[in-house]
Write a protein that holds these residues in place. Structure first.
Motif, PDB file in Angstrom:
ATOM      1  N   HIS A  40      47.224  34.786  21.579  1.00 36.41           N
ATOM      2  CA  HIS A  40      47.204  35.883  22.524  1.00 36.41           C
ATOM      3  C   HIS A  40      46.121  35.648  23.562  1.00 36.41           C
ATOM      4  N   GLN A  41      45.004  35.161  23.110  1.00 37.97           N
ATOM      5  CA  GLN A  41      43.877  34.896  23.994  1.00 37.97           C
ATOM      6  C   GLN A  41      43.499  33.427  23.870  1.00 37.97           C
ATOM      7  N   VAL A  42      43.042  32.862  24.952  1.00 37.30           N
ATOM      8  CA  VAL A  42      42.608  31.465  24.931  1.00 37.30           C
ATOM      9  C   VAL A  42      41.311  31.326  24.136  1.00 37.30           C
ATOM     10  N   THR A  43      41.256  30.355  23.226  1.00 40.36           N
ATOM     11  CA  THR A  43      40.041  30.131  22.443  1.00 40.36           C
ATOM     12  C   THR A  43      39.512  28.734  22.719  1.00 40.36           C
ATOM     13  N   ILE A  44      38.305  28.478  22.257  1.00 37.87           N
ATOM     14  CA  ILE A  44      37.757  27.140  22.459  1.00 37.87           C
ATOM     15  C   ILE A  44      38.638  26.107  21.774  1.00 37.87           C
ATOM     16  N   MET A  68      35.387  18.068  32.346  1.00 36.85           N
ATOM     17  CA  MET A  68      36.750  18.298  31.874  1.00 36.85           C
ATOM     18  C   MET A  68      36.862  19.677  31.230  1.00 36.85           C
ATOM     19  N   ILE A  69      35.912  19.925  30.331  1.00 39.13           N
ATOM     20  CA  ILE A  69      35.932  21.180  29.573  1.00 39.13           C
ATOM     21  C   ILE A  69      35.813  22.375  30.509  1.00 39.13           C
ATOM     22  N   LEU A  70      34.796  22.308  31.371  1.00 37.28           N
ATOM     23  CA  LEU A  70      34.559  23.435  32.265  1.00 37.28           C
ATOM     24  C   LEU A  70      35.775  23.683  33.163  1.00 37.28           C
ATOM     25  N   ASP A  71      36.353  22.606  33.652  1.00 37.79           N
ATOM     26  CA  ASP A  71      37.517  22.756  34.531  1.00 37.79           C
ATOM     27  C   ASP A  71      38.686  23.399  33.796  1.00 37.79           C
ATOM     28  N   LEU A  72      38.963  22.859  32.604  1.00 35.63           N
ATOM     29  CA  LEU A  72      40.093  23.400  31.852  1.00 35.63           C
ATOM     30  C   LEU A  72      39.845  24.866  31.490  1.00 35.63           C
ATOM     31  N   ALA A  73      38.606  25.161  31.128  1.00 33.09           N
ATOM     32  CA  ALA A  73      38.262  26.535  30.764  1.00 33.09           C
ATOM     33  C   ALA A  73      38.568  27.466  31.936  1.00 33.09           C
ATOM     34  N   GLN A  74      38.177  27.020  33.095  1.00 30.59           N
ATOM     35  CA  GLN A  74      38.410  27.833  34.288  1.00 30.59           C
ATOM     36  C   GLN A  74      39.910  28.005  34.513  1.00 30.59           C
ATOM     37  N   GLN A  75      40.622  26.904  34.411  1.00 29.70           N
ATOM     38  CA  GLN A  75      42.053  26.916  34.668  1.00 29.70           C
ATOM     39  C   GLN A  75      42.769  27.843  33.681  1.00 29.70           C
ATOM     40  N   LEU A  76      42.327  27.795  32.425  1.00 25.01           N
ATOM     41  CA  LEU A  76      42.969  28.609  31.388  1.00 25.01           C
ATOM     42  C   LEU A  76      42.451  30.047  31.403  1.00 25.01           C
ATOM     43  N   GLU A  77      41.528  30.350  32.307  1.00 24.67           N
ATOM     44  CA  GLU A  77      40.882  31.663  32.349  1.00 24.67           C
ATOM     45  C   GLU A  77      40.277  32.001  31.002  1.00 24.67           C
ATOM     46  N   TYR A  78      39.614  31.008  30.436  1.00 25.56           N
ATOM     47  CA  TYR A  78      39.005  31.236  29.131  1.00 25.56           C
ATOM     48  C   TYR A  78      37.923  32.291  29.213  1.00 25.56           C
ATOM     49  N   GLN A  79      37.981  33.242  28.273  1.00 25.06           N
ATOM     50  CA  GLN A  79      36.915  34.241  28.147  1.00 25.06           C
ATOM     51  C   GLN A  79      36.429  34.220  26.716  1.00 25.06           C
ATOM     52  N   PRO A  80      35.148  33.959  26.510  1.00 26.49           N
ATOM     53  CA  PRO A  80      34.651  33.923  25.134  1.00 26.49           C
ATOM     54  C   PRO A  80      34.881  35.261  24.452  1.00 26.49           C
ATOM     55  N   ASN A  81      35.210  35.210  23.201  1.00 28.72           N
ATOM     56  CA  ASN A  81      35.429  36.429  22.435  1.00 28.72           C
ATOM     57  C   ASN A  81      34.094  36.951  21.917  1.00 28.72           C
ATOM     58  N   PRO A  82      33.632  38.062  22.487  1.00 31.26           N
ATOM     59  CA  PRO A  82      32.311  38.567  22.116  1.00 31.26           C
ATOM     60  C   PRO A  82      32.261  39.030  20.667  1.00 31.26           C
ATOM     61  N   LEU A  83      33.435  39.319  20.104  1.00 29.80           N
ATOM     62  CA  LEU A  83      33.455  39.810  18.730  1.00 29.80           C
ATOM     63  C   LEU A  83      33.001  38.723  17.764  1.00 29.80           C
ATOM     64  N   ALA A  84      33.509  37.514  17.996  1.00 28.64           N
ATOM     65  CA  ALA A  84      33.131  36.410  17.124  1.00 28.64           C
ATOM     66  C   ALA A  84      31.622  36.216  17.189  1.00 28.64           C
ATOM     67  N   ASN A 105      35.975  43.432  11.198  1.00 29.60           N
ATOM     68  CA  ASN A 105      37.314  43.990  11.306  1.00 29.60           C
ATOM     69  C   ASN A 105      37.920  43.712  12.672  1.00 29.60           C
ATOM     70  N   ALA A 106      37.101  43.918  13.691  1.00 28.54           N
ATOM     71  CA  ALA A 106      37.586  43.726  15.052  1.00 28.54           C
ATOM     72  C   ALA A 106      38.016  42.276  15.257  1.00 28.54           C
ATOM     73  N   LEU A 107      37.205  41.376  14.753  1.00 28.81           N
ATOM     74  CA  LEU A 107      37.522  39.955  14.893  1.00 28.81           C
ATOM     75  C   LEU A 107      38.840  39.638  14.192  1.00 28.81           C
ATOM     76  N   LEU A 108      38.983  40.215  13.030  1.00 27.80           N
ATOM     77  CA  LEU A 108      40.178  39.959  12.226  1.00 27.80           C
ATOM     78  C   LEU A 108      41.425  40.524  12.889  1.00 27.80           C
ATOM     79  N   LYS A 109      41.310  41.749  13.352  1.00 27.24           N
ATOM     80  CA  LYS A 109      42.490  42.452  13.858  1.00 27.24           C
ATOM     81  C   LYS A 109      42.628  42.363  15.373  1.00 27.24           C
ATOM     82  N   SER A 110      41.634  41.818  16.003  1.00 27.62           N
ATOM     83  CA  SER A 110      41.612  41.810  17.466  1.00 27.62           C
ATOM     84  C   SER A 110      41.719  43.230  18.026  1.00 27.62           C
ATOM     85  N   ARG A 111      41.092  44.159  17.359  1.00 25.52           N
ATOM     86  CA  ARG A 111      41.046  45.534  17.870  1.00 25.52           C
ATOM     87  C   ARG A 111      39.625  46.043  17.740  1.00 25.52           C
ATOM     88  N   THR A 112      39.089  46.552  18.834  1.00 24.05           N
ATOM     89  CA  THR A 112      37.703  46.990  18.799  1.00 24.05           C
ATOM     90  C   THR A 112      37.560  48.490  18.606  1.00 24.05           C
TER      91      THR A 112
END
Lengths: 392, 392
Positions: A49-53, A84-100, B101-108
């Motif tokens: 669903h979301q782009v990850t590293i 390479m990484i930075l470019d691809l990240a930009q292209q994929l609109e990567y957003q780090p998941n703050p939850l992790a 939980n949020a990380l697991l379910k992708s719901r905050t």
DNA sequence: CTGTTAGCGCTTTCAC
DNA sequence: GTGAAAGCGCTAACAG
């Protein structure tokens, strides 16, 4: 040859049953066992669903650690790989998941703000000030209001704590008499800063204005204008701010040798409805006051409306002074004399103190008490002598 | 005997080196390898900052899944075990970590609310309404303000999205002309509901009031009161709400055969400062208007203040109507004629629509357009004929 | 009814 | 300079 790390035996047997394609092995001699990981299967096609590293790593055929490092700006990375990484990240609109990250670091980068209400000018402005500072520091803000209710306040504090906020900015509800819920916050070592409605009994930073002197000035000003029976519509005695403003009122009367009449001092719960009731009560006394010092501007405004509806002339028959310089004070007629306080600045200071606590070790926490200046703004509602502004 | 799952070979060799006490094995024939887990070490004494289900499980000598199940209220659990777990959880003041939980379910369980400002009555009240509904549904709220700036709005949307909010409640900034940042939200399938300042070009729910009819009524009322040169201090043309209210204004003029003068229609950016400038401009025209319909109450108030400062008599020389029934409208003198809208209800409705989107599958999303009623409140600022309220 | 395991996405050792 | 693996706290699938 594999040796059991527990009993040093060499034989393992594969037990029946496979967990999701993985094979499990048990030591023949002891209870030690392990699962053989399944061989990597490159033909897997997950739809994220979301782009990850991991997506970036896979597309580039490198490991996610490298991606993580590049994204975090570590130095020891091949410049080409990084690009390479930075470019691809930009292209994929990567957003780090703050939850992790939050789970890993136990930091949410969220600050909880708890105020009694935000219908009037005062608290929204403080919040704006705090938000300005906090968002610059990378924090988001979660705002709750207690509606002056103790129960709601407790609920809100629990909700914010269970959201694992990194810190709490609080102005206490009028009905709050017990501060155990704040003690619990400090016990869990979550930074807590009070503003305006503070808890002096708790060892934690707080930002207030010079309520005592402000009140003193306000009342002295009324006396100088010739008012003699000055009432005080005060806040609940449980709040320090109420007590300080009350003391300023009392001392100003005393300095000018005016009697204190307990009947003219009313503590109330800061609800609009009660303000109206007590204003009516004061004005219908056999010997009504000739001036009222109100704990804040919304209260003063209510008093003015009641006075007007009863045909009491302001400022001739009734002088009024408020507190905080709500913009409405200069709009209403007659305009309201009030004490200006640096409202936005209160929020900014509180935010700074909170950030300081967050970034310091618990052992270094200091319960700083910040006191900002107030400034009397004389307007029509207290200017009994219309012609001469200067003393003779 | 252990077989390599990749090449079916039987021999593994232990390579030199141990990772944190774990032994690694490599297949002799192919590149397959694995790490033998380290034997469980019960003499470990970690000091946790927060109580976890693992702490409870360890103290009770059971597995964390059982604890999890008991805490989550699953039925198939031994009553005794459940009680032990619940009791210990209470005693330890266990609070589930929502991050895991949020990380697991992708719901905050966080909803982002984005408004242009919250200094006045309107948006805070909407927020309160939304919060009432959302917190009942178990959601927390993160509030941002764009200050009417497009750039700030984009930044805020990004911040909220990167906080992984479960949904977004938005009222668009006055300066926003491009809605790509909202398209991005929908592309990521994050529920989005607009209110008051909506984006009709986006396929997503929105809550507005009957702006057209409200404006029509307001202007017709002014005409009936005898005003003939009616100006309109309007919002930016980019906002639907501005266009609808403008259309109501135009159609009311047309119905009563009054000419439309483009010079009397001013679009502005909804900042306080500009309101003052344009009010002054209108009143200093060679042929100034005899009435002004303002896009909202704060604008109307600014106009009143300017008019007063210029000695223009309201309502005799200038009729004024606002929009929204800000409490200040009934406080200011003369009191302000305005259109009441169910402000709190807007927030509640928007929240309900958002919850509906969150709980529905994306394929079921429906761009419902909710329209609430307005109601004209006639006060002093537009009552030219003071004596007779009824037509002859 | 209970235990084992994988995995959410990420950072961080450790090993090479 | 890069990769493998552990682990943050929790739930769910699966095995028994």
């Amino acid at each position: 040859m594999i040796k059991c790390p527990k009993c040093r035996e060499v034989e393992f047997v594969q037990k029946s049953g496979i967990v999701r394609g993985k094979q499990r092995y048990f030591c023949k001699s002891c209870d030690y066992h392990f699962t053989l990981p399944e061989p990597p299967n490159p033909t897997e096609g997950k739809r994220h669903h979301q782009v990850t590293i991991m997506d970036i790593a896979n597309q580039l055929g490198i490991s996610k650690s490298t991606v993580s490092r590049a994204l975090r700006g570590h130095t020891d990375i091949h410049a080409g790989t990084r690009k390479m990484i930075l470019d691809l990240a930009q292209q994929l609109e990567y957003q780090p998941n703050p939850l992790a990250n939050a789970l890993l670091k136990s930091r949410t980068n969220i600050i909880g703000i708890l105020v009694p209400e935000f219908r009037h000018y005062f608290f929204p402005t403080i919040i704006m000030g705090a938000q300005e500072v906090l968002s610059k520091a990378g924090y988001n803000v979660m705002i709750c209001q207690s509606d002056e209710s103790y129960e709601t306040e407790v609920t809100n504090v629990k909700a914010l704590m269970s959201s694992r906020v990194d810190g709490l900015l609080v102005s206490v509800a009028a009905q709050t008499n017990n501060v155990d819920h704040f003690r619990a916050v400090l016990r869990k070592e979550v930074p807590l800063v009070f503003f305006n409605r503070v808890c002096p009994e708790l060892e934690t930073p707080q930002v207030i204005v010079d309520d005592y002197n402000g009140a003193f000035q306000a009342v002295e000003h009324l006396i100088e204008q010739g008012y003699r029976r000055i009432a005080h519509l005060a806040g609940p005695i449980s709040l320090l701010v109420s007590r300080l403003r009350l003391q300023g009122y009392l001392d100003a009367l005393q300095k000018h040798n005016l009697p204190v009449e307990n009947g003219l001092i009313i503590h109330y719960d800061l609800t609009e409805e009660k303000a109206r009731i007590y204003a009516n009560y004061l004005l219908s006394l056999p010997q009504p006051p000739d001036a009222i010092f109100a704990i804040n501007d919304p209260t003063a405004i209510e008093i003015m409306l009641v006075a007007k509806s009863r045909g009491v002339k302001i400022p001739q028959e009734l002088g009024i002074v408020g507190f905080s310089n709500d913009p409405i004070s200069s709009i209403i007629e007659p305009s309201l004399t009030t004490l200006e306080q640096p409202v936005r600045e209160i929020g900014k200071q509180a935010a700074h103190l909170l950030l300081h606590q967050i970034n310091a070790d618990v052992s270094e926490w200091k319960p700083v008490h910040q006191v900002l200046k107030t400034h009397l703004i004389v307007r029509e509602s207290s200017r009994k002598e219309k012609v001469t502004n200067e003393p003779a």
